[in-house]
Design a protein around this motif. Structure first.
Motif, short mmCIF file in Angstrom:
data_model
loop_
_atom_site.label_atom_id
_atom_site.label_comp_id
_atom_site.label_asym_id
_atom_site.label_seq_id
_atom_site.Cartn_x
_atom_site.Cartn_y
_atom_site.Cartn_z
N TYR A 51 -5.16 -3.64 -2.94
CA TYR A 51 -5.95 -3.34 -1.72
C TYR A 51 -7.38 -2.94 -2.00
CZ TYR A 51 -1.00 -2.57 0.64
OH TYR A 51 0.09 -2.05 0.23
N ALA A 52 -7.47 -2.41 -2.26
CA ALA A 52 -8.82 -1.35 -2.95
C ALA A 52 -10.04 -2.93 -3.72
CB ALA A 52 -9.13 -0.80 -4.43
N ALA A 53 -9.66 -3.69 -3.94
CA ALA A 53 -9.55 -5.23 -4.50
C ALA A 53 -10.05 -6.01 -3.21
CB ALA A 53 -9.35 -6.21 -5.44
N LEU A 54 -9.25 -6.21 -2.74
CA LEU A 54 -9.16 -6.73 -1.58
C LEU A 54 -10.41 -5.47 -0.30
CD1 LEU A 54 -6.22 -9.58 -1.77
CD2 LEU A 54 -8.17 -9.79 -2.49
N ARG A 55 -10.03 -5.06 -0.23
CA ARG A 55 -10.79 -4.97 1.16
C ARG A 55 -12.41 -4.30 1.10
NH1 ARG A 55 -9.84 1.54 1.37
NH2 ARG A 55 -10.66 1.11 3.61
N ALA A 56 -12.90 -3.99 -0.80
CA ALA A 56 -14.52 -4.35 -1.31
C ALA A 56 -15.06 -5.87 -0.80
CB ALA A 56 -13.96 -4.29 -2.78
N MET A 57 -14.31 -7.19 -0.35
CA MET A 57 -14.57 -8.50 -0.04
C MET A 57 -14.76 -8.78 1.26
SD MET A 57 -12.46 -10.73 -2.96
CE MET A 57 -12.24 -9.99 -5.03
N PRO A 58 -15.58 -9.16 1.91
CA PRO A 58 -15.66 -9.20 3.49
C PRO A 58 -13.98 -11.15 3.48
CG PRO A 58 -17.26 -10.62 2.36
CD PRO A 58 -16.35 -9.53 1.09
N GLY A 59 -13.65 -10.63 5.01
CA GLY A 59 -13.24 -11.95 5.58
C GLY A 59 -11.02 -11.36 5.45
N ILE A 60 -11.19 -10.97 4.52
CA ILE A 60 -9.62 -11.11 4.53
C ILE A 60 -8.63 -10.09 4.82
CG2 ILE A 60 -7.99 -11.79 2.32
CD1 ILE A 60 -9.93 -12.23 0.45
N PRO A 61 -8.29 -10.08 5.90
CA PRO A 61 -7.01 -9.11 5.88
C PRO A 61 -6.54 -9.06 5.11
CG PRO A 61 -7.85 -10.74 7.99
CD PRO A 61 -7.90 -10.94 6.68
N ILE A 62 -5.23 -7.72 5.27
CA ILE A 62 -4.77 -6.93 3.82
C ILE A 62 -3.31 -6.84 5.19
CG2 ILE A 62 -4.27 -5.55 2.54
CD1 ILE A 62 -6.71 -5.14 1.96
N VAL A 63 -2.21 -7.73 4.92
CA VAL A 63 -1.14 -7.15 5.15
C VAL A 63 0.48 -6.66 4.31
CG1 VAL A 63 0.84 -7.72 6.82
CG2 VAL A 63 -1.20 -8.61 7.88
N ALA A 64 0.36 -6.33 4.42
CA ALA A 64 2.33 -5.78 4.02
C ALA A 64 3.60 -5.06 4.71
CB ALA A 64 1.93 -4.25 3.14
N PRO A 65 4.13 -5.99 4.36
CA PRO A 65 5.30 -6.21 5.44
C PRO A 65 6.23 -5.02 5.01
CG PRO A 65 5.17 -8.31 5.38
CD PRO A 65 4.21 -6.88 4.77
N ALA A 66 7.07 -4.32 6.11
CA ALA A 66 8.32 -3.32 5.87
C ALA A 66 9.83 -4.12 5.66
CB ALA A 66 8.22 -2.19 6.12
N ASP A 67 9.98 -5.13 5.95
CA ASP A 67 11.38 -5.30 5.93
C ASP A 67 10.45 -6.87 6.66
OD1 ASP A 67 10.76 -5.53 8.96
OD2 ASP A 67 12.01 -4.84 9.43
N ASN A 68 12.41 -7.62 6.74
CA ASN A 68 12.73 -9.17 6.77
C ASN A 68 11.44 -9.45 8.24
OD1 ASN A 68 13.33 -9.55 4.22
ND2 ASN A 68 15.15 -9.85 5.22
N CYS A 69 12.06 -8.46 9.16
CA CYS A 69 11.41 -8.63 10.65
C CYS A 69 9.77 -8.75 10.34
CB CYS A 69 11.70 -7.70 11.44
SG CYS A 69 13.12 -7.86 11.54
N GLU A 70 8.87 -7.84 10.09
CA GLU A 70 7.73 -7.79 9.87
C GLU A 70 6.41 -8.99 8.92
OE1 GLU A 70 6.32 -2.89 10.13
OE2 GLU A 70 6.22 -4.24 8.64
#
Length: 280
Positions: free
Chosen positions: A93-112
């Motif tokens: 998260y930390a590495a990619l949050r410092a780069m512009p333009g890359i959304p970060i998604v962490a699904p909680a289950d198969n539905c997400e």
């Protein structure tokens, strides 16, 4: 003389699988090239290597190059357990949050997860989807409404404490809420699948309603969901008793995933205890 009409050709969508071996830098660079040519590449690799070994390619080819590569980091967090710190992914998260333009998604289950993959396929930009390894029960019910990853979902409502969780920690948060309920504490539990951009609307609504707020994540306390929420709350001028729960700033211990998480307080009983402590 009449001619027999030719049967109409059925146009098939072509899907290709490219195997590059243990070469994550080449994997991301190749995918960026394919994306630049108009294709929709999905890159799949263990999160610890995808977001660390190929960090420069992510920065230059995907982020700065604005190439729509769909990055799928598997076995993230502490999924690899006893394999040790080299195989843990607690700084992605930390590495990619410092780069512009890359959304970060962490699904909680198969539905997400399904919602995240469908959303990634439909987008014209890059995205990072972080997946764990172990089987998870579905945290969503019919009362949760349509499953989406663009916005947070409130899974339980309560006015005493609030828990904002992401990824595999959502299930832990729900169990903690049950433990708090047995002690007379009403708890709001929110699944926040998208760490970036953050759903500040839901965050602010919950923070204004509860007396104490805890964020929980399978990531370092530096640069992840907790810091994002703390910054948003401070900037928005919303006062609330707040605690960020994650992996502390120290050499990480090794062992089975749930044991390691529990060691750092990321377990139902310890999380419930932390929330109750903030209320006193």
């Amino acid at each position: 003389m009449s001619r027999t009409p030719r049967p109409k050709r059925r146009v098939l969508r072509r899907h290709h699988i490219v195997e590059v071996g243990i070469a994550e830098q080449n994997l991301v660079g190749d995918a960026a090239g394919l994306a630049a040519c108009g294709m929709k590449p999905f890159v799949v690799s263990p999160a610890c290597f995808l977001t660390a070994r190929s960090l420069e390619q992510l920065k230059v080819d995907v982020s700065y190059g604005r190439n729509p590569v769909r990055l799928i980091g598997i076995s993230a967090g502490i999924s690899y357990g006893a394999l040790g710190a080299s195989h843990h992914s607690i700084a992605d998260y930390a590495a990619l949050r410092a780069m512009p333009g890359i959304p970060i998604v962490a699904p909680a289950d198969n539905c997400e997860t399904e919602a995240a993959v469908r959303s990634a396929a439909a987008t014209d930009g890059p995205v990072y989807i972080r997946l764990g390894k172990r089987a998870l029960a579905c945290v969503h019910t019919s009362r949760s409404g349509p499953v989406t990853v663009e916005h947070a979902t409130q899974l339980r409502a309560g006015g005493d404490a609030g828990i904002i969780a992401t990824g595999e920690t959502v299930a832990i948060a729900l169990e903690a809420a049950k433990a708090l309920e047995r002690k007379g504490v009403d708890t709001t539990v929110v699944s926040m699948p998208t760490v970036r951009p953050l759903d500040t609307g839901t965050l602010f609504e919950v923070a204004r309603r509860v007396r104490a707020l805890v964020t929980v994540e399978e990531h370092s306390v530096h640069g992840g969901l907790g810091e994002a929420c703390a910054t948003a709350l401070m900037t928005g001028g919303i006062p609330v008793r707040f605690r960020c729960l994650g992996i502390p700033d120290e050499p990480i211990v090794n062992g089975p995933q749930l044991d390691v998480l529990s060691h750092y307080g990321i377990g139902p009983d310890k999380l419930a205890g932390l929330a109750q402590e903030l209320l006193t």
